[in-house]
Design a protein around this motif. Sequence first.
Motif, PDB file in Angstrom:
ATOM      1  N   VAL A  40      -5.712 -25.937  89.556  1.00 36.38           N
ATOM      2  CA  VAL A  40      -5.638 -25.499  88.160  1.00 36.38           C
ATOM      3  C   VAL A  40      -4.666 -26.353  87.344  1.00 36.38           C
ATOM      4  O   VAL A  40      -5.055 -26.927  86.317  1.00 36.38           O
ATOM      5  CB  VAL A  40      -5.271 -24.004  88.082  1.00 36.38           C
ATOM      6  CG1 VAL A  40      -4.862 -23.620  86.667  1.00 36.38           C
ATOM      7  CG2 VAL A  40      -6.445 -23.146  88.538  1.00 36.38           C
ATOM      8  N   PRO A  41      -3.396 -26.472  87.737  1.00 33.01           N
ATOM      9  CA  PRO A  41      -2.490 -27.301  86.928  1.00 33.01           C
ATOM     10  C   PRO A  41      -2.891 -28.771  86.915  1.00 33.01           C
ATOM     11  O   PRO A  41      -2.682 -29.462  85.910  1.00 33.01           O
ATOM     12  CB  PRO A  41      -1.121 -27.097  87.592  1.00 33.01           C
ATOM     13  CG  PRO A  41      -1.416 -26.626  88.961  1.00 33.01           C
ATOM     14  CD  PRO A  41      -2.674 -25.829  88.862  1.00 33.01           C
ATOM     15  N   THR A  42      -3.473 -29.254  88.013  1.00 33.51           N
ATOM     16  CA  THR A  42      -3.902 -30.649  88.040  1.00 33.51           C
ATOM     17  C   THR A  42      -4.986 -30.904  87.009  1.00 33.51           C
ATOM     18  O   THR A  42      -4.958 -31.905  86.288  1.00 33.51           O
ATOM     19  CB  THR A  42      -4.410 -31.030  89.445  1.00 33.51           C
ATOM     20  OG1 THR A  42      -3.336 -30.907  90.376  1.00 33.51           O
ATOM     21  CG2 THR A  42      -4.932 -32.461  89.462  1.00 33.51           C
ATOM     22  N   ILE A  43      -5.964 -30.003  86.908  1.00 34.68           N
ATOM     23  CA  ILE A  43      -7.034 -30.165  85.929  1.00 34.68           C
ATOM     24  C   ILE A  43      -6.475 -30.147  84.515  1.00 34.68           C
ATOM     25  O   ILE A  43      -6.855 -30.965  83.666  1.00 34.68           O
ATOM     26  CB  ILE A  43      -8.103 -29.069  86.113  1.00 34.68           C
ATOM     27  CG1 ILE A  43      -8.902 -29.321  87.402  1.00 34.68           C
ATOM     28  CG2 ILE A  43      -9.048 -29.017  84.914  1.00 34.68           C
ATOM     29  CD1 ILE A  43      -9.865 -28.202  87.759  1.00 34.68           C
ATOM     30  N   LEU A  44      -5.555 -29.249  84.231  1.00 28.70           N
ATOM     31  CA  LEU A  44      -4.963 -29.190  82.892  1.00 28.70           C
ATOM     32  C   LEU A  44      -4.223 -30.479  82.558  1.00 28.70           C
ATOM     33  O   LEU A  44      -4.307 -30.983  81.428  1.00 28.70           O
ATOM     34  CB  LEU A  44      -4.017 -27.997  82.790  1.00 28.70           C
ATOM     35  CG  LEU A  44      -4.682 -26.617  82.640  1.00 28.70           C
ATOM     36  CD1 LEU A  44      -3.644 -25.508  82.739  1.00 28.70           C
ATOM     37  CD2 LEU A  44      -5.434 -26.512  81.318  1.00 28.70           C
ATOM     38  N   HIS A  45      -3.504 -31.040  83.537  1.00 30.00           N
ATOM     39  CA  HIS A  45      -2.779 -32.289  83.272  1.00 30.00           C
ATOM     40  C   HIS A  45      -3.726 -33.478  83.157  1.00 30.00           C
ATOM     41  O   HIS A  45      -3.455 -34.410  82.388  1.00 30.00           O
ATOM     42  CB  HIS A  45      -1.727 -32.515  84.361  1.00 30.00           C
ATOM     43  CG  HIS A  45      -0.420 -31.864  84.058  1.00 30.00           C
ATOM     44  ND1 HIS A  45       0.641 -32.528  83.487  1.00 30.00           N
ATOM     45  CD2 HIS A  45      -0.015 -30.583  84.203  1.00 30.00           C
ATOM     46  CE1 HIS A  45       1.648 -31.689  83.311  1.00 30.00           C
ATOM     47  NE2 HIS A  45       1.278 -30.505  83.735  1.00 30.00           N
ATOM     48  N   LEU A  46      -4.829 -33.460  83.875  1.00 31.25           N
ATOM     49  CA  LEU A  46      -5.822 -34.525  83.706  1.00 31.25           C
ATOM     50  C   LEU A  46      -6.423 -34.474  82.305  1.00 31.25           C
ATOM     51  O   LEU A  46      -6.655 -35.518  81.684  1.00 31.25           O
ATOM     52  CB  LEU A  46      -6.919 -34.393  84.762  1.00 31.25           C
ATOM     53  CG  LEU A  46      -6.532 -34.746  86.201  1.00 31.25           C
ATOM     54  CD1 LEU A  46      -7.675 -34.430  87.151  1.00 31.25           C
ATOM     55  CD2 LEU A  46      -6.137 -36.220  86.316  1.00 31.25           C
ATOM     56  N   MET A  47      -6.675 -33.277  81.810  1.00 35.27           N
ATOM     57  CA  MET A  47      -7.190 -33.147  80.448  1.00 35.27           C
ATOM     58  C   MET A  47      -6.171 -33.661  79.433  1.00 35.27           C
ATOM     59  O   MET A  47      -6.530 -34.328  78.452  1.00 35.27           O
ATOM     60  CB  MET A  47      -7.536 -31.686  80.170  1.00 35.27           C
ATOM     61  CG  MET A  47      -8.763 -31.190  80.926  1.00 35.27           C
ATOM     62  SD  MET A  47     -10.293 -31.942  80.330  1.00 35.27           S
ATOM     63  CE  MET A  47     -10.431 -31.152  78.735  1.00 35.27           C
ATOM     64  N   ALA A  48      -4.908 -33.349  79.656  1.00 33.77           N
ATOM     65  CA  ALA A  48      -3.870 -33.887  78.770  1.00 33.77           C
ATOM     66  C   ALA A  48      -3.844 -35.404  78.849  1.00 33.77           C
ATOM     67  O   ALA A  48      -3.643 -36.089  77.839  1.00 33.77           O
ATOM     68  CB  ALA A  48      -2.512 -33.303  79.143  1.00 33.77           C
ATOM     69  N   GLY A  49      -4.058 -35.947  80.050  1.00 34.29           N
ATOM     70  CA  GLY A  49      -4.089 -37.392  80.221  1.00 34.29           C
ATOM     71  C   GLY A  49      -5.205 -38.040  79.441  1.00 34.29           C
ATOM     72  O   GLY A  49      -5.073 -39.174  78.965  1.00 34.29           O
ATOM     73  N   ALA A  50      -6.319 -37.331  79.270  1.00 34.83           N
ATOM     74  CA  ALA A  50      -7.432 -37.881  78.489  1.00 34.83           C
ATOM     75  C   ALA A  50      -7.045 -38.068  77.026  1.00 34.83           C
ATOM     76  O   ALA A  50      -7.629 -38.892  76.322  1.00 34.83           O
ATOM     77  CB  ALA A  50      -8.645 -36.967  78.589  1.00 34.83           C
ATOM     78  N   GLY A  51      -6.041 -37.308  76.580  1.00 33.45           N
ATOM     79  CA  GLY A  51      -5.553 -37.476  75.213  1.00 33.45           C
ATOM     80  C   GLY A  51      -4.346 -38.374  75.136  1.00 33.45           C
ATOM     81  O   GLY A  51      -3.722 -38.498  74.086  1.00 33.45           O
ATOM     82  N   GLY A  52      -3.980 -39.013  76.255  1.00 34.19           N
ATOM     83  CA  GLY A  52      -2.831 -39.905  76.274  1.00 34.19           C
ATOM     84  C   GLY A  52      -1.559 -39.215  76.680  1.00 34.19           C
ATOM     85  O   GLY A  52      -0.490 -39.827  76.679  1.00 34.19           O
ATOM     86  N   GLY A  53      -1.641 -37.911  77.033  1.00 38.84           N
ATOM     87  CA  GLY A  53      -0.431 -37.164  77.329  1.00 38.84           C
ATOM     88  C   GLY A  53      -0.187 -36.909  78.788  1.00 38.84           C
ATOM     89  O   GLY A  53       0.500 -35.956  79.140  1.00 38.84           O
ATOM     90  N   GLY A  54      -0.739 -37.728  79.664  1.00 39.55           N
ATOM     91  CA  GLY A  54      -0.475 -37.568  81.088  1.00 39.55           C
ATOM     92  C   GLY A  54       0.982 -37.885  81.391  1.00 39.55           C
ATOM     93  O   GLY A  54       1.618 -38.683  80.716  1.00 39.55           O
TER      94      GLY A  54
END
Length: 379
Positions: free
Chosen positions: A166-180
């Motif tokens: 769960v937290p990994t998926i949320l951080h990957l999504m943030a990474g897609a916006g440049g926020g990884g």
Amino acid sequence: MDKPSLDLTSAEEASSRLGISRASLYAYVSRGLIRSFSSPHDPRQRLYALDDVETLVKRRIRFRRPTAAAATALDWGLPVLETSLTQIKDGRLLYRGVDAVELARTATLEDTARLLIGGLDAGTFARPFPATGLATFPTIGLQAFLTRAIRLLSEPVPEEAMAAEVPTILHLMAGAGGGGASEAKPIHQCLAEAWGASPQAADGIRRALVLCADHELSASAFAVRVTASTGASLRNAVIAGLAALSGPRHGGETERVRDFLEQGETSAADHAQPYPGFRHPLYPDGDPRGAALIENMPLLPWDAEILRTTEGMTGRRPTIDAALVMMERAYGLPRGAAFALFAIGRTAGWLAHAVEQRSQGSLIRPRARYVVVEEAPSP
């Protein structure tokens, strides 16, 4: 309420549309099924919310015709799935009984994910995450964000990531916006740093993520649940949600709002046409998410004028889509940040829907009603 921001009708018209007596109409009002207001022209006269009347008319037709009820249930129709996640009631959005607007005043997206999904301890997000390898983007854009998010979600999953999916998926999504990020930080801080946002903007990002987290059985949440019901992985369920979100009638609404605002700055806006992002069928009195996000925001002059004009002429208030774009513009966030925030925040809800659907152990597989289509005669 002296000036309700919705269409009103007389008792005679409301009774006629429903095919009921005045006494039955008053009974509906007393049961909270139809809202009534004092007439601004005659305090002795009562007026009735037209949306409530039309909702009851449609419901009566559906119950009289079961096949029609089934056929229209998937189009803003009758409830078709049970959920304990989110409820829209009396103009409020509730996450497991908690008012989302109140929650957004202090909570993070991580807090909201724990609330919606359940079963996650406080340390779930207190761990470092691998860097996504993506740079900061001056613009994000709907299609670019989708491409990066799907690519990241489709990569092989390390064993350590599987233990905290769960937290990994949320951080990957943030990474897609440049926020990884390579260290444990709240997602809104990761995005704010990547986008060079001010502290005030960072708090706006936090509130936006919470307000976008879930919205009952939206089109993307339904796509997630259908996918999860087949036994697909959480990552593939989220990819299904992204595909549904990409449409112009869902997450793509932010693109329409931005185009409208940008065009209006250089040419006169047509006040006779409905503005995109200023009406939501589930909130006759206005989307509470939009109002909460715009509160105390340093809006651009044109955006502030549009808000005043629209509410003054039509009584309509901004939806979350319009508010996200106005926030993007107010704080100088990368172009496309509005959609990215919508998608990243909504991922928390998608994960909760996927987990809940899996726990029900049933396949979502409705039946279709076959209709013969007559072919045009050959010339």
